[in-house]
Design a protein around this motif. Structure first.
Motif, PDB file in Angstrom:
ATOM      1  N   VAL A 205      70.204  -2.968  70.596  1.00 32.93           N
ATOM      2  CA  VAL A 205      70.864  -4.087  69.898  1.00 32.93           C
ATOM      3  C   VAL A 205      69.854  -4.675  68.918  1.00 32.93           C
ATOM      4  CG1 VAL A 205      72.033  -6.308  70.142  1.00 32.93           C
ATOM      5  CG2 VAL A 205      72.261  -4.589  71.953  1.00 32.93           C
ATOM      6  N   VAL A 206      70.247  -4.755  67.661  1.00 30.50           N
ATOM      7  CA  VAL A 206      69.308  -5.175  66.626  1.00 30.50           C
ATOM      8  C   VAL A 206      69.747  -6.506  66.014  1.00 30.50           C
ATOM      9  CG1 VAL A 206      68.081  -4.458  64.560  1.00 30.50           C
ATOM     10  CG2 VAL A 206      68.985  -2.715  66.116  1.00 30.50           C
ATOM     11  N   ALA A 207      68.913  -7.532  66.221  1.00 31.56           N
ATOM     12  CA  ALA A 207      69.177  -8.867  65.654  1.00 31.56           C
ATOM     13  C   ALA A 207      67.867  -9.390  65.105  1.00 31.56           C
ATOM     14  CB  ALA A 207      69.748  -9.800  66.718  1.00 31.56           C
ATOM     15  N   VAL A 208      67.431  -8.757  64.043  1.00 33.60           N
ATOM     16  CA  VAL A 208      66.097  -9.025  63.523  1.00 33.60           C
ATOM     17  C   VAL A 208      66.146  -9.816  62.214  1.00 33.60           C
ATOM     18  CG1 VAL A 208      65.956  -6.723  62.507  1.00 33.60           C
ATOM     19  CG2 VAL A 208      63.890  -7.853  63.057  1.00 33.60           C
ATOM     20  N   GLY A 209      67.305  -9.813  61.562  1.00 30.19           N
ATOM     21  CA  GLY A 209      67.472 -10.606  60.340  1.00 30.19           C
ATOM     22  C   GLY A 209      66.793  -9.987  59.124  1.00 30.19           C
ATOM     23  N   LYS A 210      66.614  -8.665  59.135  1.00 35.17           N
ATOM     24  CA  LYS A 210      65.994  -7.994  57.973  1.00 35.17           C
ATOM     25  C   LYS A 210      66.848  -6.795  57.584  1.00 35.17           C
ATOM     26  CE  LYS A 210      61.352  -9.464  58.759  1.00 35.17           C
ATOM     27  NZ  LYS A 210      60.074  -9.271  59.386  1.00 35.17           N
ATOM     28  N   PRO A 211      67.331  -6.757  56.313  1.00 39.66           N
ATOM     29  CA  PRO A 211      68.266  -5.701  55.925  1.00 39.66           C
ATOM     30  C   PRO A 211      67.702  -4.291  56.116  1.00 39.66           C
ATOM     31  CG  PRO A 211      67.650  -7.099  54.037  1.00 39.66           C
ATOM     32  CD  PRO A 211      67.057  -7.711  55.243  1.00 39.66           C
ATOM     33  N   LYS A 212      68.523  -3.442  56.749  1.00 38.99           N
ATOM     34  CA  LYS A 212      68.228  -2.002  56.938  1.00 38.99           C
ATOM     35  C   LYS A 212      66.852  -1.756  57.568  1.00 38.99           C
ATOM     36  CE  LYS A 212      71.269  -0.605  53.193  1.00 38.99           C
ATOM     37  NZ  LYS A 212      71.539   0.338  52.151  1.00 38.99           N
ATOM     38  N   PHE A 213      66.427  -2.655  58.452  1.00 42.37           N
ATOM     39  CA  PHE A 213      65.095  -2.575  59.061  1.00 42.37           C
ATOM     40  C   PHE A 213      64.978  -1.375  60.007  1.00 42.37           C
ATOM     41  CE2 PHE A 213      62.238  -3.795  62.550  1.00 42.37           C
ATOM     42  CZ  PHE A 213      61.092  -4.131  61.851  1.00 42.37           C
ATOM     43  N   ILE A 214      66.042  -1.126  60.775  1.00 43.02           N
ATOM     44  CA  ILE A 214      65.996  -0.037  61.767  1.00 43.02           C
ATOM     45  C   ILE A 214      66.510   1.256  61.130  1.00 43.02           C
ATOM     46  CG2 ILE A 214      67.021   0.802  63.956  1.00 43.02           C
ATOM     47  CD1 ILE A 214      64.909  -1.329  64.497  1.00 43.02           C
ATOM     48  N   THR A 215      65.596   2.206  60.986  1.00 43.11           N
ATOM     49  CA  THR A 215      65.958   3.507  60.420  1.00 43.11           C
ATOM     50  C   THR A 215      66.040   4.530  61.564  1.00 43.11           C
ATOM     51  OG1 THR A 215      63.634   3.977  60.109  1.00 43.11           O
ATOM     52  CG2 THR A 215      64.788   3.010  58.229  1.00 43.11           C
ATOM     53  N   ALA A 216      66.350   5.769  61.226  1.00 43.59           N
ATOM     54  CA  ALA A 216      66.489   6.815  62.254  1.00 43.59           C
ATOM     55  C   ALA A 216      65.217   6.959  63.091  1.00 43.59           C
ATOM     56  CB  ALA A 216      66.845   8.135  61.589  1.00 43.59           C
ATOM     57  N   ASP A 217      64.059   6.663  62.508  1.00 45.42           N
ATOM     58  CA  ASP A 217      62.776   6.804  63.233  1.00 45.42           C
ATOM     59  C   ASP A 217      62.692   5.910  64.467  1.00 45.42           C
ATOM     60  OD1 ASP A 217      62.036   8.454  61.223  1.00 45.42           O
ATOM     61  OD2 ASP A 217      60.782   6.984  60.179  1.00 45.42           O
ATOM     62  N   TYR A 218      63.501   4.861  64.528  1.00 47.13           N
ATOM     63  CA  TYR A 218      63.461   3.914  65.647  1.00 47.13           C
ATOM     64  C   TYR A 218      64.461   4.273  66.751  1.00 47.13           C
ATOM     65  CZ  TYR A 218      60.959   0.529  62.671  1.00 47.13           C
ATOM     66  OH  TYR A 218      60.044  -0.121  61.875  1.00 47.13           O
ATOM     67  N   VAL A 219      65.240   5.334  66.528  1.00 44.28           N
ATOM     68  CA  VAL A 219      66.415   5.560  67.376  1.00 44.28           C
ATOM     69  C   VAL A 219      66.324   6.896  68.104  1.00 44.28           C
ATOM     70  CG1 VAL A 219      68.947   5.768  67.346  1.00 44.28           C
ATOM     71  CG2 VAL A 219      67.819   4.155  65.805  1.00 44.28           C
ATOM     72  N   LYS A 220      66.591   6.849  69.414  1.00 45.32           N
ATOM     73  CA  LYS A 220      66.637   8.086  70.211  1.00 45.32           C
ATOM     74  C   LYS A 220      67.937   8.842  69.898  1.00 45.32           C
ATOM     75  CE  LYS A 220      67.614   7.797  74.748  1.00 45.32           C
ATOM     76  NZ  LYS A 220      67.362   7.491  76.168  1.00 45.32           N
ATOM     77  N   GLU A 221      67.890  10.137  69.926  1.00 40.68           N
ATOM     78  CA  GLU A 221      69.095  10.956  69.724  1.00 40.68           C
ATOM     79  C   GLU A 221      70.149  10.547  70.771  1.00 40.68           C
ATOM     80  OE1 GLU A 221      69.005  13.786  67.400  1.00 40.68           O
ATOM     81  OE2 GLU A 221      71.180  13.676  67.721  1.00 40.68           O
ATOM     82  N   GLY A 222      71.330  10.214  70.329  1.00 34.88           N
ATOM     83  CA  GLY A 222      72.417   9.904  71.270  1.00 34.88           C
ATOM     84  C   GLY A 222      72.488   8.438  71.703  1.00 34.88           C
ATOM     85  N   ALA A 223      71.637   7.578  71.122  1.00 28.26           N
ATOM     86  CA  ALA A 223      71.668   6.155  71.512  1.00 28.26           C
ATOM     87  C   ALA A 223      72.919   5.457  70.947  1.00 28.26           C
ATOM     88  CB  ALA A 223      70.419   5.460  70.991  1.00 28.26           C
ATOM     89  N   VAL A 224      73.285   4.363  71.624  1.00 30.73           N
ATOM     90  CA  VAL A 224      74.344   3.483  71.106  1.00 30.73           C
ATOM     91  C   VAL A 224      73.634   2.386  70.317  1.00 30.73           C
ATOM     92  CG1 VAL A 224      76.120   1.815  71.762  1.00 30.73           C
ATOM     93  CG2 VAL A 224      75.867   3.954  73.063  1.00 30.73           C
ATOM     94  N   VAL A 225      74.032   2.168  69.066  1.00 28.67           N
ATOM     95  CA  VAL A 225      73.316   1.214  68.214  1.00 28.67           C
ATOM     96  C   VAL A 225      74.249   0.084  67.783  1.00 28.67           C
ATOM     97  CG1 VAL A 225      71.966   0.944  66.084  1.00 28.67           C
ATOM     98  CG2 VAL A 225      71.779   3.060  67.411  1.00 28.67           C
ATOM     99  N   ILE A 226      73.841  -1.130  68.124  1.00 27.66           N
ATOM    100  CA  ILE A 226      74.644  -2.309  67.798  1.00 27.66           C
ATOM    101  C   ILE A 226      73.882  -3.143  66.768  1.00 27.66           C
ATOM    102  CG2 ILE A 226      75.702  -4.419  68.725  1.00 27.66           C
ATOM    103  CD1 ILE A 226      76.936  -1.904  69.975  1.00 27.66           C
ATOM    104  N   ASP A 227      74.530  -3.365  65.631  1.00 30.24           N
ATOM    105  CA  ASP A 227      73.878  -4.036  64.497  1.00 30.24           C
ATOM    106  C   ASP A 227      74.437  -5.451  64.353  1.00 30.24           C
ATOM    107  OD1 ASP A 227      72.729  -4.733  62.112  1.00 30.24           O
ATOM    108  OD2 ASP A 227      73.478  -3.005  60.983  1.00 30.24           O
TER     109      ASP A 227
END
Ligand code: NDP
Length: 280
Positions: A205-227
């Motif tokens: 779950v990403v609540a960082v307040g910075k546009p497009k901050f989380i890229t693929a490099d931060y994400v495990k294959e198959g994760a659920v991503v909530i923006d």
């Protein structure tokens, strides 16, 4: 390739459920009333307040609207809140944030009766959430739990990482995921090796307040991503805290911006107002 978690559809279902329950109350001559206070005329706040009023109308609630000038003294705002606390016909009180800098947001939030604090920001409701007692839960994280559950995403036993620790999103989000038996990590601006931590997440779950901050490099294959993020770019287009285009091929499910978390916040506000009236 990720499934898109459709916040528009799920929020519409929740509003429909609230509307039906409201019809049952209305048949017994009961009303539900939300008081919305806005100080100043920040354009984004005016849009949010307008959407909340529209949602009230849709589900059959009454809304009372207070539009106070930017230079309203803090004491005047506090006395309006106290007056609304006393009114038997008012079920929920919402003060649109941010407030002008001469007003203490904390003082105003703490002045709202915890029984009418439908935003779930009062310290009593925050405390109830952390000890697992029933109370009003902040609408955005409550909406994210609904999104996950109604999309059939299991939380129990899974690695949940929340990026951001604000009182309105990050901290209550972590508490709710813990309540659902997730294994929860909270990250913030001092977190070391952020990518290593976020890559552990089954649910990120990403609540960082910075546009497009989380890229693929931060994400495990198959994760659920909530923006959770909402930003407007130079072309006036909305985007989130997640770089959707790069993360989409890696995730198993993802919320879009717009149409993901955003609509859920208002739906959960309606749900909290109904609960307040039912508890009376
Ligand atoms: P805040 O600015 O209050 O909190 C941001 C958090 O992100 C802080 O805890 C901060 O850490 C952390 N952070 C900042 N930079 C980094 C970094 N480089 N690495 C790791 N963590 C970092 O924001 P909110 O929680 O209020 O909102 C977050 C986003 O969600 C915003 O875009 C906002 O517009 C949006 N939002 C959307 C809602 C909706 O309905 N969809 C509702 C509410 C918010 P630290 O504490 O150390 O400073």
């Amino acid at each position: 390739m990720a499934a898109i978690i459709d916040g528009k559809k799920i929020s519409a279902e929740i509003k429909e459920e609230v509307k039906q329950k409201m019809a049952v109350l209305a048949a017994k001559n009961k009303t539900v009333t939300l008081a919305v206070i806005q100080v100043g005329n920040d354009p984004a706040s005016s849009v949010y307040v307008g959407n909340k009023k529209k949602a009230c109308e849709y589900v059959g609630f009454c809304s009372l609207s207070y539009e106070l000038p930017e230079n309203t003294p803090q004491e005047e705002l506090l006395s309006l809140v106290r007056e609304l606390n006393e009114r038997k016909d008012v079920d929920g009180i919402l003060v649109q944030l941010p407030l002008p800098s001469h007003i203490s947001e904390d003082k105003v939030i703490q002045a709202i009766s915890p029984d009418k604090d439908v935003d779930g920001f009062h310290i009593q409701n925050a405390g109830r959430l952390f000890v697992g007692e029933s109370g009003f839960v902040p609408c955005t994280p409550a909406g994210i739990i609904e999104l996950l559950k109604r999309s059939g995403i299991e939380i129990c036993g899974r690695e949940c990482v929340v990026v951001g620790r604000s009182n309105i999103v990050g901290k209550p989000m972590a508490a709710l995921l813990l309540q659902e038996n997730g294994t929860v990590t909270i990250c913030h601006s001092r977190t070391k090796n952020l990518t290593e931590v976020t890559k552990r997440a089954d649910i990120l779950v990403v609540a960082v307040g910075k546009p497009k901050f989380i890229t693929a490099d931060y994400v495990k294959e198959g994760a659920v991503v909530i923006d959770v993020g909402i930003h407007r770019n130079a072309q006036n287009k909305l985007c989130g805290d997640v770089d959707f285009d790069s993360v989409f091929p890696r995730a198993s499910a993802i919320t879009p911006v717009p149409g993901g978390v955003g609509p859920m916040t208002i739906a959960m506000l309606m749900s909290n107002c109904l609960r307040s009236a039912e508890q009376k």
